[in-house]
Design an enzyme around this catalytic site. Structure first.
Site, short mmCIF file in Angstrom:
data_model
loop_
_atom_site.label_atom_id
_atom_site.label_comp_id
_atom_site.label_asym_id
_atom_site.label_seq_id
_atom_site.Cartn_x
_atom_site.Cartn_y
_atom_site.Cartn_z
N SER A 161 1.04 -0.97 -0.38
CA SER A 161 -0.20 -0.07 0.38
C SER A 161 1.20 1.40 -0.03
O SER A 161 1.92 1.03 -0.64
CB SER A 161 -0.53 -0.02 1.30
OG SER A 161 -2.20 0.67 1.30
N ASP A 163 -8.51 -6.21 -5.00
CA ASP A 163 -7.44 -4.84 -4.58
C ASP A 163 -8.70 -3.48 -5.20
O ASP A 163 -8.85 -3.56 -6.59
CB ASP A 163 -7.04 -5.09 -4.46
CG ASP A 163 -5.43 -3.37 -3.65
OD1 ASP A 163 -6.39 -2.95 -3.47
OD2 ASP A 163 -4.82 -4.02 -2.42
N HIS A 192 -7.00 -6.01 0.33
CA HIS A 192 -5.97 -4.81 0.36
C HIS A 192 -6.58 -5.10 1.71
O HIS A 192 -6.40 -4.49 2.74
CB HIS A 192 -7.05 -3.38 -0.42
CG HIS A 192 -5.57 -2.30 0.05
ND1 HIS A 192 -4.92 -2.59 -0.58
CD2 HIS A 192 -4.88 -1.85 1.55
CE1 HIS A 192 -4.03 -1.53 -0.19
NE2 HIS A 192 -4.03 -1.30 0.58
#
Length: 253
Positions: free
Chosen positions: A121, A205, A234
């Protein structure tokens, strides 16, 4: 296997900082008559809502690292986007300081071929930034579920996250050092070394399309990379399997 919380006085940001280190043990560490074995290492960058302890708590990274005799270095960078913030600390410089510091005080190899970087991320965004600007340090880089469009990162609505702290009053960051597309162009134009790239993202995601866009850009400009996708969201369920894959990939010469 040693798992350490290392607290030291950072000269870059002028305060005590914690980082977590996983250091597999070698027989040479117990034999004063033998030269110490220097391990390869992975610099692992956390995401926006995580910290330097998250991978130890939410994945089996300690087991994966021990199986492959790979040291894992996990610093803390708060909500910085791994940047030198307009109103905050110089976290881009700080991560480089951590990398140099642990290689001075721990039995880690300083050879480029033995040094890797990864993150998820926001940490994936940091990973690609360091890969494109500090490629002489790292042989391999693995952004996981990464943010590649910097504006997406700056627009995240999250507790106490402020894009203004990162960029100040400048609301146009395209073509700046925060823009990874610009960093790709600059690395190619300047002939900077680019590590081997393994990019991973789960198909469920929200950042999957952003990953595809960046992959297509790398392909268009002839930047070597691997892209691996599969079912995943995610979350740490995905990142647990992803970091296992990354560690295995890093240790293949």
């Amino acid at each position: 296997m040693a798992v350490m919380t290392l607290n030291y006085q950072s000269t870059t940001i002028g305060m005590q900082q914690n980082l977590t280190v996983i250091l597999p043990e070698d027989a040479s560490y117990f034999d004063t008559q033998e030269p110490v074995k220097r391990l390869p290492s992975l610099l692992l960058l956390h995401g926006l809502s995580s910290d330097e302890t998250s991978y130890v708590r939410y994945t089996s990274i300690e087991r994966y690292a021990n199986e492959h005799q790979l040291a894992i270095i996990m610093p803390r960078a708060d909500h910085s986007a791994y940047s030198n913030m307009a109103a905050g600390h110089k976290y881009y410089d700080y991560i480089l300081e951590v990398h140099d510091y642990v290689h001075q005080i721990l039995p880690l190899s300083k050879k480029r071929e033995d040094n890797f970087i990864a993150g998820h991320s926001m940490g994936g965004y940091g990973t690609i930034k360091f890969a494109l600007t500090q490629g002489e340090r790292f042989a391999k880089a693995a952004p996981l579920s990464a943010v590649f469009t910097v504006q997406h990162l700056l627009e995240i609505d999250w507790y106490d996250f402020s894009s203004t702290a990162i960029i100040g009053s400048n609301d146009d960051v395209v073509g700046s050092d925060l823009d990874v597309y610009y960093l790709v162009d600059n690395a190619l134009e300047q002939g900077h070394p680019i590590p081997e790239l393994l990019i991973m993202c789960g198909t469920e995601d929200a950042l999957y399309d952003d990953n595809i866009k960046f992959i297509n850009y790398l392909t268009e400009y002839g930047v070597d990379h691997q892209f691996e996708s599969g079912k995943g969201e995610h979350d740490y369920a995905y990142w647990d399997s992803a970091i296992k894959r990354v560690i295995e990939w890093c240790m293949v010469k």
